[in-house]
Motif scaffolding. Structure first.
Motif, PDB file in Angstrom:
ATOM      1  N   ALA A 197       0.890  -1.315  -0.067  1.00 26.87           N
ATOM      2  CA  ALA A 197       0.120  -0.119   0.037  1.00 26.87           C
ATOM      3  C   ALA A 197       0.870   1.087  -0.084  1.00 26.87           C
ATOM      4  O   ALA A 197       0.683   2.311  -0.831  1.00 26.87           O
ATOM      5  CB  ALA A 197      -0.957  -0.030   1.361  1.00 26.87           C
ATOM      6  N   ALA A 207      -5.457   1.759  -1.701  1.00 25.32           N
ATOM      7  CA  ALA A 207      -6.686   1.563  -0.446  1.00 25.32           C
ATOM      8  C   ALA A 207      -7.085   0.199  -0.506  1.00 25.32           C
ATOM      9  O   ALA A 207      -7.350  -0.219   0.761  1.00 25.32           O
ATOM     10  CB  ALA A 207      -7.887   2.329  -1.215  1.00 25.32           C
ATOM     11  N   GLY A 208      -6.829  -0.667  -1.726  1.00 20.18           N
ATOM     12  CA  GLY A 208      -7.297  -2.038  -1.367  1.00 20.18           C
ATOM     13  C   GLY A 208      -6.386  -2.731  -0.485  1.00 20.18           C
ATOM     14  O   GLY A 208      -6.750  -3.485   0.273  1.00 20.18           O
ATOM     15  N   THR A 234      -4.352  -1.540   1.608  1.00 22.02           N
ATOM     16  CA  THR A 234      -4.519  -0.888   3.129  1.00 22.02           C
ATOM     17  C   THR A 234      -5.746  -1.654   3.894  1.00 22.02           C
ATOM     18  O   THR A 234      -5.404  -2.144   5.153  1.00 22.02           O
ATOM     19  CB  THR A 234      -4.669   0.518   3.237  1.00 22.02           C
ATOM     20  OG1 THR A 234      -3.818   1.354   2.508  1.00 22.02           O
ATOM     21  CG2 THR A 234      -4.988   1.061   4.516  1.00 22.02           C
ATOM     22  N   GLU A 235      -6.636  -1.802   3.120  1.00 23.25           N
ATOM     23  CA  GLU A 235      -7.958  -2.312   3.676  1.00 23.25           C
ATOM     24  C   GLU A 235      -7.726  -4.069   4.151  1.00 23.25           C
ATOM     25  O   GLU A 235      -8.085  -4.500   5.276  1.00 23.25           O
ATOM     26  CB  GLU A 235      -9.236  -2.775   2.885  1.00 23.25           C
ATOM     27  CG  GLU A 235      -9.842  -1.168   2.679  1.00 23.25           C
ATOM     28  CD  GLU A 235     -10.385  -0.559   4.051  1.00 23.25           C
ATOM     29  OE1 GLU A 235     -10.883  -1.283   5.138  1.00 23.25           O
ATOM     30  OE2 GLU A 235      -9.910   0.573   4.355  1.00 23.25           O
ATOM     31  N   ILE A 236      -6.912  -4.673   2.850  1.00 21.91           N
ATOM     32  CA  ILE A 236      -6.590  -6.101   3.478  1.00 21.91           C
ATOM     33  C   ILE A 236      -5.558  -6.125   4.664  1.00 21.91           C
ATOM     34  O   ILE A 236      -5.741  -6.983   5.250  1.00 21.91           O
ATOM     35  CB  ILE A 236      -5.877  -6.736   2.222  1.00 21.91           C
ATOM     36  CG1 ILE A 236      -6.972  -6.654   1.113  1.00 21.91           C
ATOM     37  CG2 ILE A 236      -5.320  -8.047   2.248  1.00 21.91           C
ATOM     38  CD1 ILE A 236      -6.463  -7.188  -0.198  1.00 21.91           C
ATOM     39  N   LYS A 238      -5.530  -3.968   7.146  1.00 20.28           N
ATOM     40  CA  LYS A 238      -6.099  -3.891   8.411  1.00 20.28           C
ATOM     41  C   LYS A 238      -6.897  -5.116   8.654  1.00 20.28           C
ATOM     42  O   LYS A 238      -7.060  -5.547   9.896  1.00 20.28           O
ATOM     43  CB  LYS A 238      -7.120  -2.740   8.024  1.00 20.28           C
ATOM     44  CG  LYS A 238      -6.590  -1.419   8.275  1.00 20.28           C
ATOM     45  CD  LYS A 238      -7.704  -0.447   7.885  1.00 20.28           C
ATOM     46  CE  LYS A 238      -7.451   0.836   7.642  1.00 20.28           C
ATOM     47  NZ  LYS A 238      -8.309   2.004   7.412  1.00 20.28           N
ATOM     48  N   ILE A 239      -7.520  -5.624   7.819  1.00 23.20           N
ATOM     49  CA  ILE A 239      -8.350  -6.858   8.220  1.00 23.20           C
ATOM     50  C   ILE A 239      -7.520  -8.196   8.636  1.00 23.20           C
ATOM     51  O   ILE A 239      -7.983  -8.554   9.765  1.00 23.20           O
ATOM     52  CB  ILE A 239      -9.046  -7.416   6.863  1.00 23.20           C
ATOM     53  CG1 ILE A 239     -10.271  -6.329   6.463  1.00 23.20           C
ATOM     54  CG2 ILE A 239      -9.630  -8.599   7.011  1.00 23.20           C
ATOM     55  CD1 ILE A 239     -10.895  -6.617   5.030  1.00 23.20           C
TER      56      ILE A 239
END
Length: 54
Positions: A12, A25-26, A28-30, A32-33
């Motif tokens: 990211a 953004a994608g 970063t979301e992965i 975080k999860i």
């Protein structure tokens, strides 16, 4: 799992550096999860180890 979260975070950062906002953004979301899943599993393992020792 924490390793994969760090890898996606680095992806990211690199994507954001080169201007790929959607990919950043994608990733970063992965990241975080995966980080929160790691935390939940770590807490469950810690609690189960405490229960087992009693």
């Amino acid at each position: 799992m924490l390793r994969y979260a760090v890898i996606f975070f680095i992806i990211a950062l690199v994507a954001a550096l080169f201007g790929f906002g959607g990919i950043a953004a994608g990733a970063t979301e992965i990241a975080k999860i995966l980080f929160f899943v790691f935390i939940v599993i770590a807490v469950i393992t810690f609690v189960l180890n405490l229960i087992q020792r009693k």
